[in-house]
Design an enzyme around this catalytic site. Structure first.
Site, PDB file in Angstrom:
ATOM      1  NE  ARG A 151      -5.968 -13.579   5.763  1.00  0.00           N
ATOM      2  CZ  ARG A 151      -6.430 -12.238   5.494  1.00  0.00           C
ATOM      3  NH1 ARG A 151      -6.425 -11.624   4.424  1.00  0.00           N
ATOM      4  NH2 ARG A 151      -7.189 -11.670   6.507  1.00  0.00           N
ATOM      5  NE  ARG A 169      -2.132  -5.730   7.400  1.00  0.00           N
ATOM      6  CZ  ARG A 169      -2.991  -6.435   6.980  1.00  0.00           C
ATOM      7  NH1 ARG A 169      -3.494  -7.450   7.667  1.00  0.00           N
ATOM      8  NH2 ARG A 169      -3.566  -6.237   5.866  1.00  0.00           N
ATOM      9  CG  PHE A 190     -13.516   1.987   7.107  1.00  0.00           C
ATOM     10  CD1 PHE A 190     -12.945   1.386   5.880  1.00  0.00           C
ATOM     11  CD2 PHE A 190     -14.269   1.110   7.782  1.00  0.00           C
ATOM     12  CE1 PHE A 190     -12.909   0.044   5.729  1.00  0.00           C
ATOM     13  CE2 PHE A 190     -14.246  -0.242   7.782  1.00  0.00           C
ATOM     14  CZ  PHE A 190     -13.779  -0.814   6.563  1.00  0.00           C
ATOM     15  CD  GLU A 192      -8.273  -9.989  -3.399  1.00  0.00           C
ATOM     16  OE1 GLU A 192      -6.913 -10.469  -2.997  1.00  0.00           O
ATOM     17  OE2 GLU A 192      -9.166  -9.726  -2.620  1.00  0.00           O
ATOM     18  CG  ASN A 217      -3.752  -2.722   6.905  1.00  0.00           C
ATOM     19  OD1 ASN A 217      -3.378  -2.141   5.717  1.00  0.00           O
ATOM     20  ND2 ASN A 217      -4.546  -3.333   7.264  1.00  0.00           N
ATOM     21  CE  LYS A 257      -3.862  -2.407   2.448  1.00  0.00           C
ATOM     22  NZ  LYS A 257      -4.978  -2.279   3.563  1.00  0.00           N
ATOM     23  CB  THR A 294      -6.905  -5.847   9.927  1.00  0.00           C
ATOM     24  OG1 THR A 294      -7.474  -7.047   8.932  1.00  0.00           O
ATOM     25  CG2 THR A 294      -7.493  -4.692   8.967  1.00  0.00           C
ATOM     26  CE1 TYR A 346      -9.338  -3.430   0.418  1.00  0.00           C
ATOM     27  CE2 TYR A 346      -8.834  -1.414  -0.466  1.00  0.00           C
ATOM     28  CZ  TYR A 346      -8.638  -2.569   0.403  1.00  0.00           C
ATOM     29  OH  TYR A 346      -7.333  -2.784   0.715  1.00  0.00           O
ATOM     30  CG  HIS A 360      -5.457  -6.530   0.137  1.00  0.00           C
ATOM     31  ND1 HIS A 360      -6.498  -6.727   0.705  1.00  0.00           N
ATOM     32  CD2 HIS A 360      -5.626  -7.519  -0.809  1.00  0.00           C
ATOM     33  CE1 HIS A 360      -7.271  -7.727   0.274  1.00  0.00           C
ATOM     34  NE2 HIS A 360      -6.711  -8.104  -0.706  1.00  0.00           N
TER      35      HIS A 360
HETATM   36  P1  CMP Z   1      -7.093  -4.736   3.747  1.00  0.00           P
HETATM   37  O1  CMP Z   1      -6.317  -6.314   4.359  1.00  0.00           O
HETATM   38  O2  CMP Z   1      -6.694  -4.194   2.610  1.00  0.00           O
HETATM   39  O3  CMP Z   1      -8.712  -5.178   3.629  1.00  0.00           O
HETATM   40  C1  CMP Z   1      -9.674  -3.822   4.014  1.00  0.00           C
HETATM   41  C2  CMP Z   1      -8.841  -2.420   4.360  1.00  0.00           C
HETATM   42  O4  CMP Z   1      -9.708  -1.659   4.866  1.00  0.00           O
HETATM   43  C3  CMP Z   1      -7.843  -2.883   5.533  1.00  0.00           C
HETATM   44  O5  CMP Z   1      -6.895  -3.739   4.961  1.00  0.00           O
HETATM   45  C4  CMP Z   1      -7.576  -1.572   6.172  1.00  0.00           C
HETATM   46  O6  CMP Z   1      -6.778  -1.018   5.201  1.00  0.00           O
HETATM   47  C5  CMP Z   1      -8.993  -0.917   6.065  1.00  0.00           C
HETATM   48  N1  CMP Z   1      -9.958  -1.100   7.201  1.00  0.00           N
HETATM   49  C6  CMP Z   1     -10.578  -2.208   7.660  1.00  0.00           C
HETATM   50  N2  CMP Z   1     -11.241  -1.881   8.696  1.00  0.00           N
HETATM   51  C7  CMP Z   1     -11.176  -0.415   8.785  1.00  0.00           C
HETATM   52  C8  CMP Z   1     -11.540   0.663   9.587  1.00  0.00           C
HETATM   53  N3  CMP Z   1     -12.329   0.288  10.931  1.00  0.00           N
HETATM   54  N4  CMP Z   1     -10.935   1.744   9.497  1.00  0.00           N
HETATM   55  C9  CMP Z   1     -10.426   1.958   8.700  1.00  0.00           C
HETATM   56  N5  CMP Z   1      -9.877   1.329   7.654  1.00  0.00           N
HETATM   57  C10 CMP Z   1     -10.011   0.039   7.832  1.00  0.00           C
END
Ligand code: CMP
Length: 154
Positions: free
Chosen positions: A85, A102, A57, A126, A112, A9, A91, A49, A115
């Site tokens: 993972r 992370r 968010f 994907e 984070n 990211k 996350t 997404y 992905h």
């Molecule tokens: P990712 O694994 O890319 O999958 C969904 C993404 O949404 C996650 O990583 C975060 O970057 C983002 N995300 C998930 N939950 C939240 C949250 N509560 N607030 C902000 N960003 C979020």
């Protein structure tokens, strides 16, 4: 062997972590079969997404994902989806285990670092979303027989 998509990211790129992250996957024994830098279009962020589009968010997540290019990779290996993972960590970065990407490099839920695909079905979708077949490489990796035992070389 499974294939999984990793998106490195914008925060990782801004924080000079690109090489470190790719290095971790390489050292694990995962095989890199595709790699590119790109800006993610509006359409692709929404598609990628889709399960988060209605969440509060989402607008911020979208603008974060489009704030700089991302680097996308496809990794191949035995049970690679789960293995990647585990390396990524959970996350919510500030609660991620030390030793994970992370856990070692991030504090944020949104920013984070990576992905990673979370299921066989999502990985296939994907990979197809971000790569054409011509961008995915098949080649013999010289360490294959050292990474896997004989009965694991499927
Ligand atoms: P990712 O694994 O890319 O999958 C969904 C993404 O949404 C996650 O990583 C975060 O970057 C983002 N995300 C998930 N939950 C939240 C949250 N509560 N607030 C902000 N960003 C979020």
């Amino acid at each position: 062997m499974e294939r999984t998509l990793v998106i490195i990211k914008p925060d990782a790129l801004q924080r000079n972590l690109l090489g470190e992250i790719i290095h971790r996957f390489e050292r694990k024994g995962l095989k890199l079969i595709a790699l590119k830098m790109a800006s993610i279009s509006d359409e692709k962020v929404v598609e990628h997404y889709a399960h988060h589009v209605e969440k509060p968010f989402f607008p911020k997540l979208k603008s974060f994902m489009q704030s700089a290019p991302v680097v996308m990779l496809i990794l191949e290996g035995l049970e690679a989806i789960n293995a990647v993972r585990l390396i990524a960590g959970q996350t919510k970065s500030r609660e991620a285990d030390a030793g994970t990407i992370r856990g070692d490099f991030a504090m944020s839920m949104q920013a984070n670092i990576v992905h990673a695909s979370d299921s066989v079905e999502n990985a296939a979708a994907e990979v197809a979303r971000f790569f054409t077949p011509e961008e995915i490489f098949e080649y013999k990796k010289m360490d294959f027989e050292w990474v896997y035992a004989e009965d694991e070389r499927v």
